[in-house]
Design an enzyme around this catalytic site. Structure first.
Site, PDB file in Angstrom:
ATOM      1  N   GLU A 107      -7.984  -8.842  11.628  1.00 52.74           N
ATOM      2  CA  GLU A 107      -7.882  -8.493  13.049  1.00 52.74           C
ATOM      3  C   GLU A 107      -8.808  -7.321  13.379  1.00 52.74           C
ATOM      4  O   GLU A 107      -8.685  -6.257  12.771  1.00 52.74           O
ATOM      5  CB  GLU A 107      -6.466  -7.997  13.334  1.00 52.74           C
ATOM      6  CG  GLU A 107      -5.517  -9.017  13.833  1.00 52.74           C
ATOM      7  CD  GLU A 107      -4.165  -8.373  14.117  1.00 52.74           C
ATOM      8  OE1 GLU A 107      -3.597  -8.689  15.153  1.00 52.74           O
ATOM      9  OE2 GLU A 107      -3.674  -7.567  13.319  1.00 52.74           O
TER      10      GLU A 107
ATOM     11  N   LYS B  97      12.535   3.928  15.833  1.00 58.07           N
ATOM     12  CA  LYS B  97      11.442   4.805  15.402  1.00 58.07           C
ATOM     13  C   LYS B  97      10.162   4.320  16.077  1.00 58.07           C
ATOM     14  O   LYS B  97       9.532   3.370  15.631  1.00 58.07           O
ATOM     15  CB  LYS B  97      11.248   4.815  13.893  1.00 58.07           C
ATOM     16  CG  LYS B  97      10.392   6.028  13.510  1.00 58.07           C
ATOM     17  CD  LYS B  97       9.484   5.819  12.330  1.00 58.07           C
ATOM     18  CE  LYS B  97       8.185   5.169  12.626  1.00 58.07           C
ATOM     19  NZ  LYS B  97       7.230   5.896  13.462  1.00 58.07           N
TER      20      LYS B  97
ATOM     21  N   GLU C  31       7.342  -8.767  12.881  1.00 61.62           N
ATOM     22  CA  GLU C  31       6.282  -9.323  13.724  1.00 61.62           C
ATOM     23  C   GLU C  31       5.021  -8.581  13.320  1.00 61.62           C
ATOM     24  O   GLU C  31       4.841  -7.420  13.653  1.00 61.62           O
ATOM     25  CB  GLU C  31       6.666  -9.135  15.189  1.00 61.62           C
ATOM     26  CG  GLU C  31       5.950 -10.084  16.111  1.00 61.62           C
ATOM     27  CD  GLU C  31       4.748  -9.413  16.711  1.00 61.62           C
ATOM     28  OE1 GLU C  31       3.643  -9.612  16.157  1.00 61.62           O
ATOM     29  OE2 GLU C  31       4.906  -8.702  17.708  1.00 61.62           O
TER      30      GLU C  31
ATOM     31  N   CYS D 255      -1.509  -8.045  18.948  1.00 62.96           N
ATOM     32  CA  CYS D 255      -1.520  -8.939  17.775  1.00 62.96           C
ATOM     33  C   CYS D 255      -1.696 -10.397  18.184  1.00 62.96           C
ATOM     34  O   CYS D 255      -1.912 -11.248  17.329  1.00 62.96           O
ATOM     35  CB  CYS D 255      -0.275  -8.730  16.940  1.00 62.96           C
ATOM     36  SG  CYS D 255       1.180  -8.650  17.946  1.00 62.96           S
TER      37      CYS D 255
HETATM   38  P1  ADP Z   1      -0.427   0.124  13.332  1.00 64.18           P
HETATM   39  O1  ADP Z   1      -1.635  -0.153  12.507  1.00 64.18           O
HETATM   40  O2  ADP Z   1      -0.229  -0.769  14.487  1.00 64.18           O
HETATM   41  O3  ADP Z   1      -0.228   1.570  13.654  1.00 64.18           O
HETATM   42  P2  ADP Z   1       1.655   0.410  11.407  1.00 64.18           P
HETATM   43  O4  ADP Z   1       2.313  -0.684  10.652  1.00 64.18           O
HETATM   44  O5  ADP Z   1       0.957   1.461  10.643  1.00 64.18           O
HETATM   45  O6  ADP Z   1       0.743  -0.334  12.431  1.00 64.18           O
HETATM   46  O7  ADP Z   1       2.704   1.126  12.351  1.00 64.18           O
HETATM   47  C1  ADP Z   1       3.746   0.476  13.036  1.00 64.18           C
HETATM   48  C2  ADP Z   1       4.977   1.345  12.971  1.00 64.18           C
HETATM   49  O8  ADP Z   1       5.377   1.462  11.611  1.00 64.18           O
HETATM   50  C3  ADP Z   1       4.762   2.760  13.472  1.00 64.18           C
HETATM   51  O9  ADP Z   1       5.933   3.211  14.133  1.00 64.18           O
HETATM   52  C4  ADP Z   1       4.541   3.530  12.186  1.00 64.18           C
HETATM   53  O10 ADP Z   1       4.838   4.909  12.296  1.00 64.18           O
HETATM   54  C5  ADP Z   1       5.539   2.834  11.285  1.00 64.18           C
HETATM   55  N1  ADP Z   1       5.325   3.030   9.846  1.00 64.18           N
HETATM   56  C6  ADP Z   1       4.169   3.252   9.200  1.00 64.18           C
HETATM   57  N2  ADP Z   1       4.395   3.380   7.878  1.00 64.18           N
HETATM   58  C7  ADP Z   1       5.734   3.222   7.683  1.00 64.18           C
HETATM   59  C8  ADP Z   1       6.615   3.236   6.557  1.00 64.18           C
HETATM   60  N3  ADP Z   1       6.149   3.436   5.325  1.00 64.18           N
HETATM   61  N4  ADP Z   1       7.929   3.037   6.756  1.00 64.18           N
HETATM   62  C9  ADP Z   1       8.406   2.824   7.987  1.00 64.18           C
HETATM   63  N5  ADP Z   1       7.639   2.801   9.090  1.00 64.18           N
HETATM   64  C10 ADP Z   1       6.324   2.997   8.950  1.00 64.18           C
END
Ligand code: ADP
Length: 531
Positions: free
Chosen positions: A432, A226, A301, A335
């Site tokens: 960050e 994903k 990570e 990061c």
């Molecule tokens: P960033 O701030 O770097 O966008 P996120 O943690 O929001 O970090 O996003 C990293 C990944 O996690 C993306 O692919 C995002 O779509 C996914 N993501 C965000 N929320 C969820 C969730 N509840 N369950 C699974 N994946 C998620």
């Protein structure tokens, strides 16, 4: 380079930034001739990539390119121009369940082919990634914004995980254990964990995927990827190349759309045996809690808060070069980016002057323009975060030494910024910033520097600059971090273990250790040897 703009337009895209003490004017330059020129070129590039088959706008399930079952889509934007590049399916739990089931079917055969065969397929995939380096780099710049040269560098880095794990595939050895009883033989098998859910962020649209999928496929796992909805196109192009490499349908699946629905489906499935995630600490914690219900293996990570400590005995040139690289790569959106530059008082003024001078030379602009080293931030939310951190620091007494405001190019461009007199209690030191802002903090003693560096819940990367060997060992051992760069600002490589301690995560990626994350140990006791 096909997409580089010629002549004056390209040069005018890269504004030299100037020293400034002001902050926060809201400037927009989105309808300038310059941005129209970039937009036109980006659109023709997207059309070319589509014709070449590398710009895909469907998900991949069981080897078939598919739309969302309800036909819904999400727009993918070019952050430099705001233009829509294409739309991709807005998938959810139904598509994810099908992707899991395809991955589970593919696992039955992929886990049983010889390691040599898996290795050959991965090698082929690596060769294809490298032979499409330019196009993949263009896709990364289009959807993520980083300068083309850096994007092509990411393709090399990302592909290196596939190459490395194509080799490691053949080196997954078990063990024979001397038995405590004469009629027994004990051994240990290493077997693939099963279907893996790989959730990745937008800042390295290729490398964060290959770093997970390389070791997973190498040892016989299959994957449901994903990617971030902000940057799904590179993931889809890489998946297309995996099919061309002969990796069987269903071994690599890609779904995107409703992040939490997709995440929940991966978590709920008992067929998914492992979640590997790179992203925010908040989402990582959610996944960790969600994985408990089916007791899945996890690699996380998460966010960092990297200290970059410059000691009085450092070589200033080395410290400036290293800090620049550690801070401004990908416009500060990694990061492992230096988040706090902690400088000893004896070298503080010299370092601040030399560092600001170097930062002043960074070229800001559209990543396709020649000579650019700083692209846009990924979106408005990222820009607001940077602005609010800078505002908070100024309100608490920090001084702007350089930059400190939105760039005159408008959109999400931000001036490379250096701030002095930053203190540990300011937001910018606690979290960050994920943008091109370098806060300088002052310290007196080695003990104080170690205390400041470790005074955070994060523990991913740290950097130190010193010419003293004993100090190098003392400080390195005292730092509560998973990676330490000594007199070096760029430390990531496929051959070394990458990962954090404390709330920066669990597990390691890359290197000979990285494959263990996708393996289960099976202990076998063979008894009754006398008969
Ligand atoms: P960033 O701030 O770097 O966008 P996120 O943690 O929001 O970090 O996003 C990293 C990944 O996690 C993306 O692919 C995002 O779509 C996914 N993501 C965000 N929320 C969820 C969730 N509840 N369950 C699974 N994946 C998620």
């Amino acid at each position: 380079m096909a997409m580089r703009m010629a002549g004056a337009a390209a040069r005018s895209a890269s504004h030299r930034i100037s020293f400034s003490t002001g902050h926060l004017p809201s400037m927009r330059a989105s309808s300038s001739p310059l941005s129209r020129q970039i937009t036109m070129d980006a659109q023709s590039l997207a059309a070319r990539l589509k014709t070449s088959g590398l710009l895909r706008s469907q998900g991949l399930i069981g080897g078939k390119w598919v739309d969302a079952y309800d036909g819904k889509t999400v727009k993918v934007h070019n952050p430099a121009t705001g233009e829509v590049i294409t739309e991709v399916p807005c998938m959810g739990s139904r598509e994810t369940k099908d992707a899991i089931s395809s991955a589970n079917d593919a696992f039955q055969s992929w886990s049983k082919v010889t390691a040599a065969e898996r290795s050959r397929h991965l090698r082929k995939w690596y060769d294809l990634l490298i032979s499409h380096k330019e196009e993949l780099g263009q896709l990364i710049t289009l959807e993520q914004g980083k300068p083309l040269k850096e994007a092509i560098g990411e393709v090399g880095y990302g592909a290196s995980f596939i190459e490395f794990f194509s080799e490691e595939a053949k080196r997954v050895y078990g063990d024979i254990i001397p038995a405590p009883l004469a009629d027994r033989r004990l051994f240990v098998l290493k077997q693939p964990v099963g279907v893996v859910g790989a959730i990745t962020p937008w800042n390295f649209p290729l490398a964060m995927i290959t770093r997970k999928v390389g070791p997973a496929l190498a040892c016989g796992c299959t994957v449901v990827i994903k990617p971030s909805e902000l940057t799904p196109l590179t993931a889809l192009a890489a998946a297309e190349l995996s099919l061309q490499a002969g990796i069987p349908p269903g071994a690599v699946n890609v779904v995107m759309g409703k992040a939490s629905d997709i995440g929940d489906s991966l978590l709920e499935s008992s067929q998914v045996r492992k979640i590997t995630f790179t992203g925010s600490t908040a989402v990582g914690k959610k996944l960790m809690a969600g994985a408990a219900a089916t007791v899945k293996k996890l690699s996380l990570e998460l966010g960092g808060n990297a200290p970059c400590i410059v000691f009085d005995d450092a070589d200033v040139d080395v410290a400036v070069k290293g800090t620049l690289a550690a801070k401004f790569r990908n416009s500060g959106q990694t990061c492992v980016c230096a988040n706090r530059v902690i400088v000893q008082e004896g070298i503080y003024e010299r370092f601040a002057t030399a560092f600001s001078k170097a930062v002043q030379n960074l070229q800001v602009g559209d990543g396709f323009s020649e000579g650019i080293t700083q692209g846009p931030l990924i979106n408005e939310a990222a820009l607001h975060k940077v602005e609010s951190f800078v505002e908070d620091a100024i309100s608490k007494g920090a001084k702007i030494l350089l930059g400190g405001r939105r760039h005159s190019l408008g959109r999400t461009f931000y001036e490379p910024t250096v701030m002095g007199d930053v203190k540990s209690d300011m937001l910018i030191s606690r979290e960050e910033v994920f943008g091109p802002v370098a806060p300088l903090l002052r310290f007196r003693t080695e003990e104080e520097a170690i205390h400041m560096a470790n005074d955070t819940n994060a523990g991913l990367a740290a950097y130190i600059f010193t010419s003293n060997v004993q100090r190098t060992w003392r400080v390195t051992e005292a730092l509560e971090y998973g990676l330490v760069g000594v007199n070096e600002g760029i430390v990531s490589t496929e051959v070394a273990p990458f990962g954090g301690v404390k709330q920066s995560g669990l597990g390691r990626e890359g290197s000979k250790y990285g494959i263990d994350e996708y393996l289960e140990l099976k202990y076998v006791c063979l008894g009754n040897m006398e008969h």
